[in-house]
Write a protein that holds these residues in place. Structure first.
Motif, mmCIF file in Angstrom:
data_model
loop_
_atom_site.group_PDB
_atom_site.id
_atom_site.type_symbol
_atom_site.label_atom_id
_atom_site.label_comp_id
_atom_site.label_asym_id
_atom_site.label_seq_id
_atom_site.Cartn_x
_atom_site.Cartn_y
_atom_site.Cartn_z
ATOM 1 N N ILE A 1 111.169 12.725 139.512
ATOM 2 C CA ILE A 1 112.424 12.600 140.171
ATOM 3 C C ILE A 1 113.477 13.863 140.191
ATOM 4 O O ILE A 1 114.229 14.118 141.253
ATOM 5 C CB ILE A 1 113.521 11.429 139.436
ATOM 6 N N ALA B 1 112.342 16.209 143.149
ATOM 7 C CA ALA B 1 112.227 15.591 144.208
ATOM 8 C C ALA B 1 112.471 16.334 145.537
ATOM 9 O O ALA B 1 111.363 16.373 146.683
ATOM 10 C CB ALA B 1 113.072 14.172 144.537
ATOM 11 N N GLN C 1 109.292 17.018 148.033
ATOM 12 C CA GLN C 1 109.434 16.740 149.381
ATOM 13 C C GLN C 1 109.397 17.868 150.381
ATOM 14 O O GLN C 1 108.460 17.777 151.370
ATOM 15 C CB GLN C 1 111.052 15.927 149.833
ATOM 16 N N VAL D 1 106.506 6.063 151.152
ATOM 17 C CA VAL D 1 106.762 6.542 149.715
ATOM 18 C C VAL D 1 107.319 5.476 148.847
ATOM 19 O O VAL D 1 108.305 4.966 149.618
ATOM 20 C CB VAL D 1 107.710 7.862 149.738
ATOM 21 N N VAL E 1 109.252 4.549 145.119
ATOM 22 C CA VAL E 1 109.575 5.083 144.033
ATOM 23 C C VAL E 1 109.865 3.852 143.022
ATOM 24 O O VAL E 1 110.650 2.771 143.670
ATOM 25 C CB VAL E 1 110.938 5.807 144.027
ATOM 26 N N GLN F 1 113.068 -0.693 142.497
ATOM 27 C CA GLN F 1 112.290 0.333 143.453
ATOM 28 C C GLN F 1 113.007 0.505 144.661
ATOM 29 O O GLN F 1 113.722 -0.243 145.139
ATOM 30 C CB GLN F 1 111.140 -0.347 143.464
ATOM 31 N N LEU G 1 112.936 10.673 151.333
ATOM 32 C CA LEU G 1 113.018 10.618 150.194
ATOM 33 C C LEU G 1 114.294 11.115 149.322
ATOM 34 O O LEU G 1 114.728 10.165 148.487
ATOM 35 C CB LEU G 1 111.735 11.350 149.562
ATOM 36 N N LEU H 1 116.916 8.662 147.362
ATOM 37 C CA LEU H 1 117.166 8.460 145.797
ATOM 38 C C LEU H 1 118.494 8.667 145.660
ATOM 39 O O LEU H 1 119.086 8.236 144.557
ATOM 40 C CB LEU H 1 116.238 9.758 145.308
ATOM 41 N N MET I 1 106.466 8.085 141.592
ATOM 42 C CA MET I 1 106.487 8.152 143.028
ATOM 43 C C MET I 1 105.066 7.976 143.534
ATOM 44 O O MET I 1 104.456 8.677 143.202
ATOM 45 C CB MET I 1 107.239 9.369 143.721
#
Length: 260
Positions: free
Chosen positions: A183, A186, A190, A203, A205, A216, A224, A228, A239
């Protein structure tokens, strides 16, 4: 102390506690926990798991979690050795599986150097439980020919993973990527994967997999980081990147249809 009165060497068992849901414990794990006189517990072990401990067991929390204050690994290893030399039945209780990003390998090596051969009890790893809970597999004959478990939290001062190369392998070999502790990295993950994988790569998470507090989001590689930020999902989370995540969408759609 004479040889006849020397304290017999105790046992050490590394036990995988699974992702948190105590019902995912193996029978072997439950038996080990029930017999332990000393239990060294990781931060992410669910409270329900410790319900199997005997009342007189000495429980010590030795949390190991990225971004949080942690017990030094050398201290944990010394605690295991001291308890074993005192004749205790020691369980080192670790979230998930001891041999998947749990430093179980390091602990086994330390124990063996001291002349102690530990027992290892496998546990359900979070990456598997997370996708199973969403109704999708990690491999699929038509979508993913294999799965790669990787950590997004590189060793301090280490080079880290080459995410672009990993993305190429996932693309060329039809692999699912399961990323633990990613995380906080990320954006870097990415950017690297997007050099090889299309932005619409699915994806998932999953935060706190298997627990009542699980959350989730299902997104794309291109979206992504924004997702988040929008959802506030954080650690501990895994992930999952790849076409198997399309199975999550299908499962959710089917569930919505059945509920209508």
């Amino acid at each position: 102390m004479s040889a006849s009165s020397a304290i017999p060497l105790g046992r050490v068992t590394l036990v995988g506690a699974g992702p948190g849901d105590p019902e995912l414990l193996t029978l072997k794990a439950v038996k080990a926990i029930q017999s332990a006189s000393v239990i060294l517990v990781d931060d992410l072990v669910g409270d329900g798991v410790l319900a199997h401990a005997r009342p007189d067991a000495r429980i010590t929390y030795v949390g190991k979690r990225g971004g949080c204050k942690s017990t030094p690994q050398a201290t944990i290893e010394q605690l295991m050795l001291d308890a074993a030399h005192a004749g205790e039945n020691v369980v080192r209780l670790k979230g998930g599986d001891p041999f998947i990003f749990g430093r179980g390998g390091e602990e086994v090596e330390s124990l063996r150097r001291a002349g102690i051969e530990p027992v290892v009890v496998n546990g359900v790893t979070a990456g598997l439980a997370a996708m199973t809970g969403l109704g999708a597999p990690l491999t699929h004959r038509d979508r993913a020919h294999g799965v790669v478990f990787v950590t997004g939290h590189p060793q301090k001062d280490g080079p880290g993973l080459n995410w672009a190369r990993l993305g190429e392998s996932a693309r060329d070999l039809h692999l699912t990527l399961v990323i633990y502790m990613g995380i906080s990295s990320a954006a870097r993950i990415q950017a690297g994967l997007l050099s090889a994988l299309p932005p619409d790569t699915p994806v998932a998470v999953i935060e706190r997999a298997s627990l009542p507090s699980q959350r989730q989001c299902i997104t794309t590689l291109g979206g992504l980081v924004d997702q988040l930020s929008a959802t506030g999902l954080g650690s501990p989370a895994v992930m999952v990147v790849g076409d198997v995540v399309r199975g999550v969408r299908a499962a959710l759609q089917q569930a919505a249809t059945l509920a209508a």
